[in-house]
Design a protein around this motif. Structure first.
Motif, mmCIF file in Angstrom:
data_model
loop_
_atom_site.group_PDB
_atom_site.id
_atom_site.type_symbol
_atom_site.label_atom_id
_atom_site.label_comp_id
_atom_site.label_asym_id
_atom_site.label_seq_id
_atom_site.Cartn_x
_atom_site.Cartn_y
_atom_site.Cartn_z
ATOM 1 N N ALA A 116 0.826 -1.205 0.000
ATOM 2 C CA ALA A 116 0.000 0.000 0.000
ATOM 3 C C ALA A 116 0.862 1.259 0.000
ATOM 4 N N GLN A 117 1.965 1.247 0.721
ATOM 5 C CA GLN A 117 2.840 2.423 0.791
ATOM 6 C C GLN A 117 3.404 2.768 -0.587
ATOM 7 N N TRP A 118 3.784 1.759 -1.336
ATOM 8 C CA TRP A 118 4.311 2.000 -2.679
ATOM 9 C C TRP A 118 3.217 2.568 -3.589
ATOM 10 N N MET A 119 2.028 1.952 -3.575
ATOM 11 C CA MET A 119 0.929 2.461 -4.396
ATOM 12 C C MET A 119 0.599 3.902 -4.022
ATOM 13 N N SER A 120 0.595 4.183 -2.737
ATOM 14 C CA SER A 120 0.311 5.534 -2.258
ATOM 15 C C SER A 120 1.340 6.533 -2.781
ATOM 16 N N SER A 121 2.612 6.164 -2.739
ATOM 17 C CA SER A 121 3.646 7.096 -3.195
ATOM 18 C C SER A 121 3.554 7.337 -4.700
ATOM 19 N N VAL A 122 3.207 6.311 -5.477
ATOM 20 C CA VAL A 122 3.038 6.512 -6.918
ATOM 21 C C VAL A 122 1.892 7.485 -7.169
ATOM 22 N N ILE A 123 0.794 7.291 -6.459
ATOM 23 C CA ILE A 123 -0.361 8.172 -6.642
ATOM 24 C C ILE A 123 -0.039 9.588 -6.188
ATOM 25 N N GLU A 124 0.507 9.732 -4.982
ATOM 26 C CA GLU A 124 0.734 11.060 -4.402
ATOM 27 C C GLU A 124 1.857 11.846 -5.070
ATOM 28 N N PHE A 125 2.918 11.158 -5.473
ATOM 29 C CA PHE A 125 4.106 11.873 -5.934
ATOM 30 C C PHE A 125 4.355 11.786 -7.437
ATOM 31 N N ASP A 126 3.623 10.911 -8.128
ATOM 32 C CA ASP A 126 3.779 10.809 -9.579
ATOM 33 C C ASP A 126 2.499 11.193 -10.321
ATOM 34 N N ILE A 127 1.406 10.525 -9.990
ATOM 35 C CA ILE A 127 0.181 10.699 -10.770
ATOM 36 C C ILE A 127 -0.539 12.005 -10.430
ATOM 37 N N LEU A 128 -0.810 12.245 -9.153
ATOM 38 C CA LEU A 128 -1.574 13.453 -8.788
ATOM 39 C C LEU A 128 -0.872 14.754 -9.157
ATOM 40 N N PRO A 129 0.444 14.889 -8.965
ATOM 41 C CA PRO A 129 1.077 16.134 -9.416
ATOM 42 C C PRO A 129 0.914 16.377 -10.921
ATOM 43 N N MET A 130 0.944 15.292 -11.695
ATOM 44 C CA MET A 130 0.742 15.421 -13.127
ATOM 45 C C MET A 130 -0.691 15.876 -13.423
ATOM 46 N N LEU A 131 -1.656 15.286 -12.732
ATOM 47 C CA LEU A 131 -3.051 15.681 -12.945
ATOM 48 C C LEU A 131 -3.287 17.124 -12.525
#
Length: 154
Positions: A116-131
């Motif tokens: 979960a921590q890895w998925m969270s970091s991908v979402i928070e630090f990669d995907i959401l900033p792009m969006l």
């Protein structure tokens, strides 16, 4: 100029040291560029004239990625990927973005186990900033996707 097909094998004298230089006829130059990474439009157009282009879409449905998902065996991850595929449909349909701005599968690769921590970091630090960059002027759309994506890691 020498990388253009018509000039391959032709010798030109380099201005800075006067030496001869040529690009062999059998040399193939393969480059990759994300549509979202374009900048310096004049340079971009000069390069575009000299190359052929092939669109490569995110590989969420590829054999390799499907096998990877199966190895991880994580239902939350699988649901997250399904949601990213839906997000990509919306990105592709967005007139100010288009398919070149879709989120690629590489953000979700390279793990031996899915935490979960890895998925969270991908979402928070990669995907959401792009969006946030994509939809800086559309709070409703951005809030929707923030809530959707964060819901998979709670």
């Amino acid at each position: 100029m020498l990388i253009e097909r018509d000039y391959r094998g032709t010798t030109a004298t380099l201005a800075y040291d006067g030496s001869d230089f040529s690009v062999p006829e059998n040399l193939y130059i393969i480059g990759m560029m994300n549509t979202a990474d374009r900048s310096l439009a004049m340079i971009d157009y000069a390069l575009r004239r000299r190359f052929s282009f092939f669109e490569i879409k995110p590989g969420f449905d590829s054999k390799g990625f499907t096998s990877y998902k199966n190895r991880l065996g994580n239902s939350s991850f699988n649901k997250l990927i399904d949601e990213i595929v839906e997000l990509n449909k919306q990105i592709a349909e967005d007139k100010s973005l288009g398919s070149g701005f879709c989120i690629g599968h590489s953000y979700f690769c390279g793990q031996d186990e899915c935490k979960a921590q890895w998925m969270s970091s991908v979402i928070e630090f990669d995907i959401l900033p792009m969006l946030r960059e994509y939809w800086f002027d559309d709070d409703e759309k951005l809030n929707h996707w923030e809530n959707e994506l964060r819901g998979f890691i709670k």
